[in-house]
Design a protein around this motif. Structure first.
Motif, PDB file in Angstrom:
ATOM      1  N   UNK A 137       0.881  -1.162   0.000  1.00  0.00           N
ATOM      2  CA  UNK A 137       0.000   0.000   0.000  1.00  0.00           C
ATOM      3  C   UNK A 137       0.918   1.210   0.000  1.00  0.00           C
ATOM      4  N   UNK A 138       1.036   1.852  -1.174  1.00  0.00           N
ATOM      5  CA  UNK A 138       1.960   2.968  -1.349  1.00  0.00           C
ATOM      6  C   UNK A 138       1.196   4.264  -1.091  1.00  0.00           C
ATOM      7  N   UNK A 139       1.333   4.772   0.119  1.00  0.00           N
ATOM      8  CA  UNK A 139       0.561   5.932   0.559  1.00  0.00           C
ATOM      9  C   UNK A 139       1.468   7.147   0.702  1.00  0.00           C
ATOM     10  N   UNK A 140       2.195   7.456  -0.382  1.00  0.00           N
ATOM     11  CA  UNK A 140       3.140   8.571  -0.341  1.00  0.00           C
ATOM     12  C   UNK A 140       2.737   9.709  -1.263  1.00  0.00           C
ATOM     13  N   UNK A 141       1.542   9.624  -1.862  1.00  0.00           N
ATOM     14  CA  UNK A 141       1.102  10.663  -2.785  1.00  0.00           C
ATOM     15  C   UNK A 141       1.402  10.287  -4.222  1.00  0.00           C
ATOM     16  N   UNK A 142       0.514  10.670  -5.119  1.00  0.00           N
ATOM     17  CA  UNK A 142       0.653  10.237  -6.511  1.00  0.00           C
ATOM     18  C   UNK A 142       1.785  10.935  -7.249  1.00  0.00           C
ATOM     19  N   UNK A 143       2.295  12.059  -6.716  1.00  0.00           N
ATOM     20  CA  UNK A 143       3.320  12.809  -7.434  1.00  0.00           C
ATOM     21  C   UNK A 143       4.682  12.109  -7.427  1.00  0.00           C
ATOM     22  N   UNK A 144       4.901  11.182  -6.496  1.00  0.00           N
ATOM     23  CA  UNK A 144       6.215  10.543  -6.412  1.00  0.00           C
ATOM     24  C   UNK A 144       6.239   9.102  -6.888  1.00  0.00           C
ATOM     25  N   UNK A 145       5.198   8.668  -7.585  1.00  0.00           N
ATOM     26  CA  UNK A 145       5.121   7.258  -7.978  1.00  0.00           C
ATOM     27  C   UNK A 145       6.222   6.850  -8.950  1.00  0.00           C
ATOM     28  N   UNK A 146       6.733   7.823  -9.717  1.00  0.00           N
ATOM     29  CA  UNK A 146       7.800   7.490 -10.669  1.00  0.00           C
ATOM     30  C   UNK A 146       9.026   6.915  -9.971  1.00  0.00           C
ATOM     31  N   UNK A 156       1.571  -2.907  -6.311  1.00  0.00           N
ATOM     32  CA  UNK A 156       1.291  -1.685  -5.557  1.00  0.00           C
ATOM     33  C   UNK A 156      -0.199  -1.359  -5.567  1.00  0.00           C
ATOM     34  N   UNK A 157      -0.665  -0.870  -4.440  1.00  0.00           N
ATOM     35  CA  UNK A 157      -1.982  -0.253  -4.330  1.00  0.00           C
ATOM     36  C   UNK A 157      -1.775   1.220  -4.027  1.00  0.00           C
ATOM     37  N   UNK A 158      -2.426   2.076  -4.794  1.00  0.00           N
ATOM     38  CA  UNK A 158      -2.366   3.521  -4.581  1.00  0.00           C
ATOM     39  C   UNK A 158      -3.784   4.042  -4.455  1.00  0.00           C
ATOM     40  N   UNK A 173      -2.557  -0.983  -8.879  1.00  0.00           N
ATOM     41  CA  UNK A 173      -4.013  -0.823  -8.803  1.00  0.00           C
ATOM     42  C   UNK A 173      -4.296   0.513  -8.125  1.00  0.00           C
ATOM     43  N   UNK A 174      -5.186   1.298  -8.709  1.00  0.00           N
ATOM     44  CA  UNK A 174      -5.512   2.623  -8.189  1.00  0.00           C
ATOM     45  C   UNK A 174      -6.936   2.625  -7.665  1.00  0.00           C
ATOM     46  N   UNK A 175      -7.095   3.095  -6.437  1.00  0.00           N
ATOM     47  CA  UNK A 175      -8.409   3.309  -5.842  1.00  0.00           C
ATOM     48  C   UNK A 175      -8.630   4.814  -5.770  1.00  0.00           C
ATOM     49  N   UNK A 176      -9.654   5.291  -6.453  1.00  0.00           N
ATOM     50  CA  UNK A 176      -9.967   6.713  -6.431  1.00  0.00           C
ATOM     51  C   UNK A 176     -10.915   6.999  -5.273  1.00  0.00           C
ATOM     52  N   UNK A 177     -10.452   7.768  -4.311  1.00  0.00           N
ATOM     53  CA  UNK A 177     -11.251   8.070  -3.121  1.00  0.00           C
ATOM     54  C   UNK A 177     -10.690   9.313  -2.457  1.00  0.00           C
ATOM     55  N   UNK A 178     -11.544   9.986  -1.724  1.00  0.00           N
ATOM     56  CA  UNK A 178     -11.142  11.176  -0.982  1.00  0.00           C
ATOM     57  C   UNK A 178     -11.379  10.931   0.504  1.00  0.00           C
ATOM     58  N   UNK A 190      -6.664  -2.984   3.781  1.00  0.00           N
ATOM     59  CA  UNK A 190      -5.473  -3.828   3.916  1.00  0.00           C
ATOM     60  C   UNK A 190      -5.820  -5.301   3.737  1.00  0.00           C
ATOM     61  N   UNK A 191      -6.951  -5.721   4.310  1.00  0.00           N
ATOM     62  CA  UNK A 191      -7.346  -7.127   4.222  1.00  0.00           C
ATOM     63  C   UNK A 191      -7.778  -7.492   2.801  1.00  0.00           C
ATOM     64  N   UNK A 192      -8.580  -6.634   2.175  1.00  0.00           N
ATOM     65  CA  UNK A 192      -9.117  -6.942   0.846  1.00  0.00           C
ATOM     66  C   UNK A 192      -8.002  -7.091  -0.187  1.00  0.00           C
ATOM     67  N   UNK A 193      -6.977  -6.277  -0.062  1.00  0.00           N
ATOM     68  CA  UNK A 193      -5.890  -6.304  -1.049  1.00  0.00           C
ATOM     69  C   UNK A 193      -4.687  -7.121  -0.584  1.00  0.00           C
ATOM     70  N   UNK A 194      -4.822  -7.788   0.552  1.00  0.00           N
ATOM     71  CA  UNK A 194      -3.754  -8.653   1.085  1.00  0.00           C
ATOM     72  C   UNK A 194      -2.415  -7.905   1.167  1.00  0.00           C
ATOM     73  N   UNK A 195      -2.475  -6.720   1.715  1.00  0.00           N
ATOM     74  CA  UNK A 195      -1.282  -5.867   1.845  1.00  0.00           C
ATOM     75  C   UNK A 195      -0.333  -6.467   2.879  1.00  0.00           C
ATOM     76  N   UNK A 196       0.970  -6.509   2.547  1.00  0.00           N
ATOM     77  CA  UNK A 196       1.940  -7.000   3.521  1.00  0.00           C
ATOM     78  C   UNK A 196       2.991  -5.956   3.900  1.00  0.00           C
ATOM     79  N   UNK A 197       2.896  -4.735   3.354  1.00  0.00           N
ATOM     80  CA  UNK A 197       3.750  -3.629   3.811  1.00  0.00           C
ATOM     81  C   UNK A 197       3.091  -2.307   3.421  1.00  0.00           C
TER      82      UNK A 197
END
Length: 253
Positions: A137-146, A156-158, A173-178, A190-197
């Motif tokens: 689960x990459x929760x660092x903002x979409x501007x740094x994905x490169x 990755x889940x964003x 995989x991108x989830x669009x949400x606010x 976390x459970x649905x996407x089987x996130x391990x970090x």
């Protein structure tokens, strides 16, 4: 002189929950309030008062805007990782003599049960990440994905308000949400996407902290990117009420 011109003009460099709450708190007061947004979100939730969207053109451009719009107080309430804007604010304050306050939310502190690894940059986080997990689960903002685009074996889940632009990691995989999101929301994600970090920046504050709670409960390691340096000599506050006191000429506690 118009009534608007006679009032103290507060320019809030915004884009954070705290900036919006400050604009709301000042809406009924004796101030003219303008909130500046970077324009990175297509349809931002606008705070009360006046708003402007887009950059200023560095410290000199910000100084010119401050002078041209008779700004009397400058409050840097940008995201803790908006390093360039904070230095531009300090430079503009020095050029104009307008008082500057940095409204900075406290950083996060590990709690019992947390499994945190720290990195000093997104690039360092990308280098460390493969050893921590494969479903991120990459929760660092979409501007740094490169920065993570070369990690072809990692999934990755964003989650973001707007879809990120390329380049991005190939397995994404991108989830669009606010937000804001509750602990229950984060547990389910976390459970649905089987996130391990979980990878996150040290944004601090309570608005985005539920993901840390969910990771702790699930025993998921967290890779935390430390905050960048801030300008020296800038007065700081860690709450909206403290910022109001500063505007009123009171001493910060």
């Amino acid at each position: 002189m118009s009534a608007d011109a006679a009032r103290p003009h507060v320019l809030i460099l915004g884009g954070t929950t705290e900036a919006r709450r400050l604009a709301e708190a000042l809406a009924a007061g004796p101030y003219r309030v303008t909130t500046s947004l970077a324009g990175r979100v297509a349809s931002p939730v606008l705070p009360p008062g006046e708003t402007r969207i887009g950059g200023f053109g560095g410290a000199e451009g910000l100084a010119a805007w401050i002078t041209g719009h008779r700004v009397t107080h400058l409050i840097d309430a940008t995201h803790p990782f908006a390093e360039r804007m904070s230095f531009n604010a300090a430079g503009a304050a020095a050029l104009t003599g307008v008082p500057l306050l940095a409204l900075r939310r406290p950083g996060w502190v590990p709690e019992p049960g947390d499994d945190w690894t720290f990195a000093d940059s997104l690039a360092e986080a990308a280098a460390v990440l493969p050893g921590l997990g494969g479903r991120v689960f990459l929760s660092t903002g979409r501007m740094g994905l490169h920065t993570f685009a070369h990690l072809t074996d990692t999934w990755f889940l964003v989650r973001s308000v707007d879809r990120p632009d390329a380049p991005v990691p190939p397995r994404l995989e991108v989830v669009l949400a606010r937000g804001p999101f509750t602990p229950a929301d984060e547990r389910e994600l976390l459970a649905r996407h089987r996130i391990d970090v979980l990878v996150t920046k040290d944004s601090g504050g309570s608005a985005t902290a539920p993901k840390l709670t969910a990771a702790r409960e699930a025993g998921i390691p967290v890779l935390v990117v430390r905050r960048p340096p801030v300008p020296e000599g800038v007065q700081e506050a860690d709450c909206v009420q403290c910022s109001q006191h500063w505007l009123q000429g009171s001493r910060l506690h």
